[in-house]
Write an enzyme that holds these catalytic residues in place. Structure first.
Site, PDB file in Angstrom:
ATOM      1  N   THR A  50      27.910 -46.537  -7.380  1.00  0.00           N
ATOM      2  CA  THR A  50      27.450 -45.502  -7.955  1.00  0.00           C
ATOM      3  C   THR A  50      29.190 -44.377  -8.588  1.00  0.00           C
ATOM      4  O   THR A  50      29.333 -44.317  -9.031  1.00  0.00           O
ATOM      5  CB  THR A  50      26.750 -44.201  -8.026  1.00  0.00           C
ATOM      6  OG1 THR A  50      25.619 -44.738  -7.628  1.00  0.00           O
ATOM      7  CG2 THR A  50      26.274 -42.859  -8.647  1.00  0.00           C
ATOM      8  N   TYR A 138      24.128 -54.489   2.004  1.00  0.00           N
ATOM      9  CA  TYR A 138      23.524 -53.590   0.491  1.00  0.00           C
ATOM     10  C   TYR A 138      23.045 -55.299  -0.243  1.00  0.00           C
ATOM     11  O   TYR A 138      23.495 -55.518  -0.180  1.00  0.00           O
ATOM     12  CB  TYR A 138      24.951 -52.972  -0.244  1.00  0.00           C
ATOM     13  CG  TYR A 138      25.031 -52.700  -1.185  1.00  0.00           C
ATOM     14  CD1 TYR A 138      23.612 -52.524  -2.318  1.00  0.00           C
ATOM     15  CD2 TYR A 138      25.857 -52.208  -1.995  1.00  0.00           C
ATOM     16  CE1 TYR A 138      23.006 -51.013  -2.953  1.00  0.00           C
ATOM     17  CE2 TYR A 138      25.546 -51.255  -3.448  1.00  0.00           C
ATOM     18  CZ  TYR A 138      24.307 -50.941  -3.437  1.00  0.00           C
ATOM     19  OH  TYR A 138      24.137 -50.468  -5.270  1.00  0.00           O
ATOM     20  N   LYS A 166      21.001 -51.739   3.230  1.00  0.00           N
ATOM     21  CA  LYS A 166      20.709 -50.673   1.524  1.00  0.00           C
ATOM     22  C   LYS A 166      19.597 -51.343   0.685  1.00  0.00           C
ATOM     23  O   LYS A 166      20.142 -52.434   0.650  1.00  0.00           O
ATOM     24  CB  LYS A 166      22.025 -50.108   0.887  1.00  0.00           C
ATOM     25  CG  LYS A 166      21.316 -49.381  -0.475  1.00  0.00           C
ATOM     26  CD  LYS A 166      22.623 -48.722  -1.006  1.00  0.00           C
ATOM     27  CE  LYS A 166      22.407 -48.348  -2.718  1.00  0.00           C
ATOM     28  NZ  LYS A 166      23.293 -47.934  -3.438  1.00  0.00           N
ATOM     29  N   VAL A 206      19.529 -43.742  -0.155  1.00  0.00           N
ATOM     30  CA  VAL A 206      20.805 -43.813  -0.506  1.00  0.00           C
ATOM     31  C   VAL A 206      20.420 -43.858  -2.276  1.00  0.00           C
ATOM     32  O   VAL A 206      20.436 -44.492  -2.658  1.00  0.00           O
ATOM     33  CB  VAL A 206      21.929 -44.833  -0.359  1.00  0.00           C
ATOM     34  CG1 VAL A 206      23.239 -44.360  -0.611  1.00  0.00           C
ATOM     35  CG2 VAL A 206      21.794 -45.101   1.277  1.00  0.00           C
TER      36      VAL A 206
END
Length: 291
Positions: A50, A138, A166, A206
């Site tokens: 993001t 991640y 994540k 998240v």
């Protein structure tokens, strides 16, 4: 299995503000970070998907971490995205983030080269060994092309600085397996999984949607923690229209978030949301605020 929260519970995958000319806008980033914390975010994840990490320079990434750390002080965890397709480069970014004041590192699976699982494991161990900061793995195979397989997670969980995940793999069975057998803190990286993952022992989320609706995203888990699962489900349902438009409409979450915020343009190759998409996003956002 113990539910730990090394980076808090309600984390925002923060956008990276740019000026109209496309330069990094640190004053706006600081204001946004302070607002997000004041509205319930325990942590801020910078320089992730993001945050448009593929189009920001190493110097910009470090400057953003330093500026946000200054803005929020000790009021929130600051997690710096340092992932790249190159292990050596990732180590350099990790060390720079540590020096800039990050509390932790978000490390994505190396992309494009599609490394096999032993190479994936070696990459994460090398990065985790490079600093004293805790690491959030991640797992986002839809973007990287490579999954962090559950068996690999189980081995990596034994590393003293690999603390969290994540999770954007959308595999509730695999995530539950790892949660039940390790102390890894699992954070949902897909808003539709926030509540389901939390219910099976996840640590939190998240969230990209939290850029524009931090209180509403957090309220779902607040209700669950209060023992009101019916209210948690109701609040989750209220979030669904905005979540779907922001995250599943064919536009990247960065684009849709910035369409709702005064945070400057996106960087190419991304393009801004069109008028029709923006109008739809605003309508869904206003409906959420009305409850």
């Amino acid at each position: 299995m113990t539910t730990t929260r090394p980076f808090g519970r309600a984390l925002c995958a923060m956008i990276t503000p740019f000026t109209a000319a496309g330069a990094l806008d640190l004053p706006t980033a600081q204001k946004l970070a302070a607002r997000l914390v004041s509205e319930g975010c325990d942590g801020l994840v910078l320089n992730g998907t993001t945050g448009e990490s593929p189009t920001t320079s190493d110097a910009e990434k470090t400057a953003l971490v330093r500026a946000v750390r200054e803005a929020v002080g000790s009021a929130a965890h600051v997690v710096a995205g340092v992932g790249s397709a190159d292990t050596r480069h990732t180590v350099e970014l990790a060390r720079a983030a540590e020096q800039a004041g990050a509390d932790g590192l978000l490390v994505v699976t190396p992309y494009y080269s599609r490394p096999p699982q032993p190479a994936v494991e070696a990459h994460f161990r090398t990065v985790a060994d490079a600093t004293d900061l805790p690491v959030m793995l991640y797992d986002i195979p839809g973007r990287t092309g490579t999954r962090i397989e559950p068996e690999t997670m189980l081995r990596l969980a034994k590393h003293p600085r690999i603390a969290a995940v994540k999770d954007c793999a959308n595999d509730l069975l695999g995530a539950t397996k790892v949660i039940s057998r390790t102390d890894l803190a699992y954070y949902s990286g897909s808003e539709e999984m926030n509540l389901p993952l939390y219910a099976v022992g996840g640590a939190g989320y998240v969230s990209t949607v939290a850029n524009v609706a931090p209180r509403q995203v957090r309220a779902v888990l607040d209700a669950y923690d209060a023992g009101d699962t019916a209210q948690a489900a109701r609040l989750n349902h209220l979030l669904l229209p905005l979540t779907e438009l922001m995250m599943a409409s064919g536009l990247p979450g960065t684009v849709t978030a910035k369409a709702l915020m005064d945070a400057g343009p996106v960087r190419e190759p991304l393009q801004p949301a069109g008028r029709e998409a923006t109008d739809g996003l605003r309508e869904a956002y206003e409906a959420l605020l009305r409850g």
